[in-house]
Structures are given as C-alpha cells and as structure tokens.
Design a protein around this motif. Sequence first.
Motif, mmCIF file in Angstrom:
data_model
loop_
_atom_site.group_PDB
_atom_site.id
_atom_site.type_symbol
_atom_site.label_atom_id
_atom_site.label_comp_id
_atom_site.label_asym_id
_atom_site.label_seq_id
_atom_site.Cartn_x
_atom_site.Cartn_y
_atom_site.Cartn_z
ATOM 1 N N LYS A 154 0.825 -1.213 0.000
ATOM 2 C CA LYS A 154 0.000 0.000 0.000
ATOM 3 C C LYS A 154 0.859 1.263 0.000
ATOM 4 N N ASP A 155 1.966 1.234 0.733
ATOM 5 C CA ASP A 155 2.848 2.392 0.798
ATOM 6 C C ASP A 155 3.534 2.598 -0.554
ATOM 7 N N GLU A 156 3.344 3.778 -1.140
ATOM 8 C CA GLU A 156 3.843 4.023 -2.496
ATOM 9 C C GLU A 156 5.368 3.969 -2.591
ATOM 10 N N LYS A 157 6.046 4.477 -1.559
ATOM 11 C CA LYS A 157 7.508 4.475 -1.569
ATOM 12 C C LYS A 157 8.047 3.046 -1.533
ATOM 13 N N SER A 158 7.476 2.226 -0.644
ATOM 14 C CA SER A 158 7.891 0.826 -0.549
ATOM 15 C C SER A 158 7.545 0.069 -1.827
ATOM 16 N N LYS A 159 6.382 0.384 -2.394
ATOM 17 C CA LYS A 159 5.937 -0.274 -3.618
ATOM 18 C C LYS A 159 6.875 0.038 -4.778
ATOM 19 N N LYS A 160 7.287 1.305 -4.876
ATOM 20 C CA LYS A 160 8.209 1.711 -5.949
ATOM 21 C C LYS A 160 9.542 0.980 -5.809
ATOM 22 N N HIS A 161 10.050 0.931 -4.583
ATOM 23 C CA HIS A 161 11.334 0.263 -4.327
ATOM 24 C C HIS A 161 11.224 -1.229 -4.647
ATOM 25 N N CYS A 162 10.129 -1.862 -4.220
ATOM 26 C CA CYS A 162 9.925 -3.282 -4.453
ATOM 27 C C CYS A 162 9.815 -3.582 -5.944
ATOM 28 N N ASN A 163 9.065 -2.739 -6.666
ATOM 29 C CA ASN A 163 8.910 -2.924 -8.109
ATOM 30 C C ASN A 163 10.247 -2.823 -8.828
ATOM 31 N N GLU A 164 10.992 -1.762 -8.543
ATOM 32 C CA GLU A 164 12.266 -1.539 -9.231
ATOM 33 C C GLU A 164 13.274 -2.643 -8.920
ATOM 34 N N GLN A 165 13.423 -2.946 -7.631
ATOM 35 C CA GLN A 165 14.400 -3.946 -7.238
ATOM 36 C C GLN A 165 13.953 -5.350 -7.651
ATOM 37 N N GLY A 166 12.648 -5.596 -7.583
ATOM 38 C CA GLY A 166 12.127 -6.910 -7.950
ATOM 39 C C GLY A 166 12.359 -7.241 -9.408
ATOM 40 N N ILE A 167 12.058 -6.287 -10.297
ATOM 41 C CA ILE A 167 12.238 -6.562 -11.721
ATOM 42 C C ILE A 167 13.722 -6.659 -12.050
ATOM 43 N N ALA A 168 14.546 -5.864 -11.358
ATOM 44 C CA ALA A 168 15.995 -5.921 -11.584
ATOM 45 C C ALA A 168 16.563 -7.278 -11.168
ATOM 46 N N ILE A 169 16.091 -7.797 -10.034
ATOM 47 C CA ILE A 169 16.559 -9.102 -9.570
ATOM 48 C C ILE A 169 16.106 -10.203 -10.524
ATOM 49 N N GLN A 170 14.889 -10.101 -11.034
ATOM 50 C CA GLN A 170 14.406 -11.093 -12.001
ATOM 51 C C GLN A 170 15.269 -11.094 -13.257
ATOM 52 N N ILE A 171 15.622 -9.902 -13.732
ATOM 53 C CA ILE A 171 16.498 -9.805 -14.911
ATOM 54 C C ILE A 171 17.869 -10.375 -14.597
ATOM 55 N N TRP A 172 18.393 -10.043 -13.420
ATOM 56 C CA TRP A 172 19.715 -10.553 -13.023
ATOM 57 C C TRP A 172 19.697 -12.081 -12.985
ATOM 58 N N GLU A 173 18.651 -12.652 -12.400
ATOM 59 C CA GLU A 173 18.551 -14.114 -12.304
ATOM 60 C C GLU A 173 18.602 -14.775 -13.678
ATOM 61 N N GLN A 174 18.008 -14.131 -14.662
ATOM 62 C CA GLN A 174 17.916 -14.728 -15.984
ATOM 63 C C GLN A 174 19.160 -14.520 -16.839
ATOM 64 N N PHE A 175 19.851 -13.393 -16.653
ATOM 65 C CA PHE A 175 20.892 -13.048 -17.613
ATOM 66 C C PHE A 175 22.295 -12.860 -17.038
ATOM 67 N N ALA A 176 22.421 -12.709 -15.734
ATOM 68 C CA ALA A 176 23.739 -12.416 -15.168
ATOM 69 C C ALA A 176 24.595 -13.672 -15.048
ATOM 70 N N ASN A 177 25.886 -13.478 -15.031
ATOM 71 C CA ASN A 177 26.832 -14.557 -14.776
ATOM 72 C C ASN A 177 27.048 -14.635 -13.270
ATOM 73 N N PRO A 178 26.575 -15.691 -12.607
ATOM 74 C CA PRO A 178 26.671 -15.765 -11.144
ATOM 75 C C PRO A 178 27.980 -16.366 -10.650
ATOM 76 N N PHE A 179 28.880 -16.718 -11.565
ATOM 77 C CA PHE A 179 30.098 -17.431 -11.193
ATOM 78 C C PHE A 179 31.328 -16.527 -11.178
ATOM 79 N N ARG A 180 32.178 -16.736 -10.179
ATOM 80 C CA ARG A 180 33.458 -16.021 -10.116
ATOM 81 C C ARG A 180 34.553 -17.014 -9.725
ATOM 82 N N HIS A 181 35.727 -16.792 -10.260
ATOM 83 C CA HIS A 181 36.880 -17.648 -9.975
ATOM 84 C C HIS A 181 37.902 -16.818 -9.219
#
Length: 203
Positions: free
Chosen positions: A97-124
């Motif tokens: 309900k809180d617009e500030k929290s909703k905006k943060h959740c939306n932005e970070q949520g979609i970014a994390i979804q994109i990261w999960e699909q396309f980022a390289n999670p491995f480091r040597h």
Amino acid sequence: MTIQLTKENCPEIFEEIVKETRKRLPNGYNRFPDTNGKTPLALCCLAFYPEHYDFEAPCSPTDFEIKLASEFWEDINTIITVTNDFEIEFDICKWLKDEKSKKHCNEQGIAIQIWEQFANPFRHHDAKIYVIHPPSDYLFGVPSIHEFKIEDFLAITATAFKKYSCEVLKVTKQKDRFDKLFAVSAIINIFAISAAILSFMER
C-alpha cells in the motif's frame, strides 16, 4: 515514451535492458554474457544444483565475498537506472500500500528477475568457484554467496547433470535405446557446461 511491460513484450524488453546494462558496467560482458538468444547462462547452470545454495548471508564474509555482494548491487542499481531511462512501467508488488515501498519493491524486484535470468553468477578466485545467488525478498533480502573448490564444483555439476539425464530417460520410457546416447551426451555436456562457466568467469 512510456512502455508498459507485458507478458508478450517482456523477453524483448529484458534483452534490451541487458544490452544497455552490459555497456554501462565495468567488465559488463563478463557479468552479463551475450548468449546469442540462447538459454541465459544463469538459468541454464543454476538449474543443476539449487539444493547446494546457502540462502543466509555469512556471519563473517571475506573481503572477496563483500566485493561480490557489492558487484551484485552495482548490477542491480544499473539495471534499475536503465529501466527508468527506458521509461518502462510494471507492477509486480501490487500488495503493497505504501507508495515508496511499492516503488522500491517494483524496481528492485524486476531488476533481480532480470539478473537471475541473464547475469553470470560465477566467479573464480584463489582456486575456488564462488556462486552468487540473488535474494528472494525484494525489499529486505541480501545476496548469498556460496564457495566451492573447483573439483567439488565440477563434481556437483556432473552429478546433477547425471540426475537430470536419468529423469529425461524416465520420461522417454525408452531407456535401452537411449542409454548409450545419454552416456555420451552427458560427458559432452558436462565438459561444455564447465568450459562455458570457466570461460565466462571473472578472473
């Protein structure tokens, strides 16, 4: 012009966001490998051993783990900036309900979804493989980082692929016919996956 994110245009928009993110990040092509439209590296590889992840942040992270966490948030913040620059609209946190929290959740949520699909999670680093796993909590979560010895990492990959191959055999119900084919295929794929991981890893 504002673009509404839909189920139909989501893959194309995600690809464009990743292309721009790749350009803006230092060493962007290692962090977001170009898979030429094929299954993204992260989804392909992480599917083999999700049960090995430690979903809690370590109590005393090493300097390198702190560096990886910092890189993860740099990735996420860059994706958010690109998404805002592209003026893309979406709402994945409708329950808030809180617009500030909703905006943060939306932005970070979609970014994390994109990261999960396309980022390289491995480091040597220092003869070890580190796997970055993003948080499931879009508001308060932190990435978890799991450390493997190289031989353990490859062994886990091989074991998981063997299990995956057996599941496919059960589905086909043609075990006798495909035994030899999958034995050869498993070996080829183990080396192919391992080579891909090692070639994309940041050294």
